[in-house]
Write an enzyme that holds these catalytic residues in place. Structure first.
Site, short mmCIF file in Angstrom:
data_model
loop_
_atom_site.label_atom_id
_atom_site.label_comp_id
_atom_site.label_asym_id
_atom_site.label_seq_id
_atom_site.Cartn_x
_atom_site.Cartn_y
_atom_site.Cartn_z
N SER A 39 -9.39 38.42 -28.66
CA SER A 39 -8.01 38.22 -28.93
C SER A 39 -7.50 37.02 -29.47
CB SER A 39 -7.07 38.59 -27.72
OG SER A 39 -5.83 38.99 -27.80
N ASP A 96 -6.02 50.30 -30.88
CA ASP A 96 -5.61 48.85 -30.35
C ASP A 96 -4.00 49.01 -30.74
OD1 ASP A 96 -4.65 46.45 -29.55
OD2 ASP A 96 -6.73 45.75 -30.10
N HIS A 131 -7.01 47.66 -26.47
CA HIS A 131 -6.87 46.10 -26.72
C HIS A 131 -7.65 45.49 -25.48
CE1 HIS A 131 -5.79 42.24 -28.48
NE2 HIS A 131 -5.55 41.89 -27.34
#
Length: 375
Positions: free
Chosen positions: A228, A293, A322
């Site tokens: 991320s 996601d 995610h």
């Protein structure tokens, strides 16, 4: 809507006496002099009530935003505000932290080692507080595997700290047979300072220096892993290391602003401009992204893989979100396959390097990694 008109107070200045004794008076001349000789005094400042926005100085965000792109003052202020907003959206350190640190019992003679508190103890981890260029101290943790040939430098997501990641790191060490090095960004966990884009860059640089000096890890033995927002510092460091073994981008972002808006061009005040930095990475890049996601759109992962110079076969987790890709069986299988390929690559290069005459080894150019998977 009322309109406030601020007036200037006017003080007339009497003209000097005339040489003719004032016998003749020219009304037009007197009017001209009265109009010309005015003293303008600005009005007293307007006082705003307490808490009014004009009474507060705008805070400067951490980092190098205002004026860094050579614009005017207005442009710099706009960039400061936008970057500050983006930074607030990018970082969510757990409050309170899930662990603490204290000196280890044998830390006095072992380079200042620490011990993590509030989490299950692990005799196989070495914890340190590393100084950074920004003046902060970031907490790093190193898990050694007895038969490891590679080391994974893991930059975690924006809403976790080391205490929450312990379980995953132990699983990765066992299944991948690699050393694991991770750290908390400035302002996360027991690390000091405040989180910002540039602080994450200084953080990962300090951790990389520790790997070289304390553990003897070379570029060729290192894989950078960014999850991320961790893809930002990962690509920052990867773009500067020519002999890096590999890079893993897990739910990575193209840039901070692009997470919020699908802009077509890179704005000068954007943060984590991975879309530009990935083009400077010269080693194999594995991209892992979930097709469902809802935080960082799947398009980010696809575009990062398309822009990579050395593409490794990507992993598109069908239905993956995610924060749950580790729960899919294909995640660890594909990651293990990538690690095996990197180990083989390192093994194949070792004998070739030993055959190069010493006189020409110093003249070797940029490290070139082999191409993997589909393009």
């Amino acid at each position: 809507m009322s309109l406030l008109i601020e007036k200037f107070s006017v003080t007339p200045v009497h003209p000097l006496p005339r040489k003719d004794g004032g016998k003749k008076r020219d009304r037009n001349s007197a009017r001209a002099r009265a109009t010309t000789h005015l003293t303008l005094r600005p009005p007293p400042p307007v006082l705003h009530p307490p808490g009014h926005p004009r009474n507060r100085q705008q805070p400067q965000p951490a980092g190098h935003w205002g004026g860094s792109c050579g614009g005017g003052r207005g442009k710099g202020r706009m960039g400061n505000v936008t970057s500050s907003v983006a930074a607030r959206l990018a970082f969510f350190p757990p409050e309170p932290p899930t662990y603490g640190v204290e000196p280890a019992q044998d830390g006095a003679g072992a380079g200042g080692l620490l011990r993590m508190t509030g989490v299950s103890s692990d005799a196989g981890v070495e914890v340190r507080a590393l100084p950074t260029r920004a003046g902060t101290r970031v907490v790093s943790a190193f898990w050694r595997h007895p038969s490891a040939r590679l080391t994974l430098l893991y930059s975690h997501g924006n809403a976790a700290d080391l205490g929450q990641m312990l379980g995953l790191f132990l699983e990765l060490r066992a299944h991948l047979r690699v050393n694991i090095m991770s750290y908390d960004y400035s302002g996360y966990g027991a690390s000091t300072g405040k989180p910002s884009e540039y602080n994450t860059y200084y953080d990962i640089e300090a951790v990389y220096d520790c790997l070289k000096k304390e553990y003897g890890i070379e570029e060729e033995e290192l894989i950078l892993y960014g999850q991320s927002v961790g893809s930002g510092p990962t690509l920052h460091l990867a773009s500067r290391l020519e002999k890096l073994r590999g890079v893993v981008l897990h739910s990575g972002i193209l840039s901070g602003i692009r997470v919020l808006y699908p802009v077509k061009v890179t704005l000068w005040f954007d943060i984590f401009k991975n879309i530009d930095k990935i083009k400077q990475v010269d080693c194999p890049v594995l991209v892992i992204h979930g097709t469902a996601d809802d935080i960082v759109d799947f398009a980010h992962g696809k575009r990062l893989w398309e822009l990579a110079k050395e593409k490794y076969e990507p992993l598109w987790v069908k239905g993956g979100g995610h924060c749950n890709l580790e729960t899919y069986p294909e995640y660890i299988r594909h990651l293990r396959k990538f690690i095996n390929a990197m180990e083989k690559l390192a093994k194949d290069k070792a004998p070739k390097a030993s055959q190069v005459p010493p006189s020409s080894s110093m003249a070797d150019g940029k490290h070139k990694c082999l191409r993997f998977g589909k393009k």
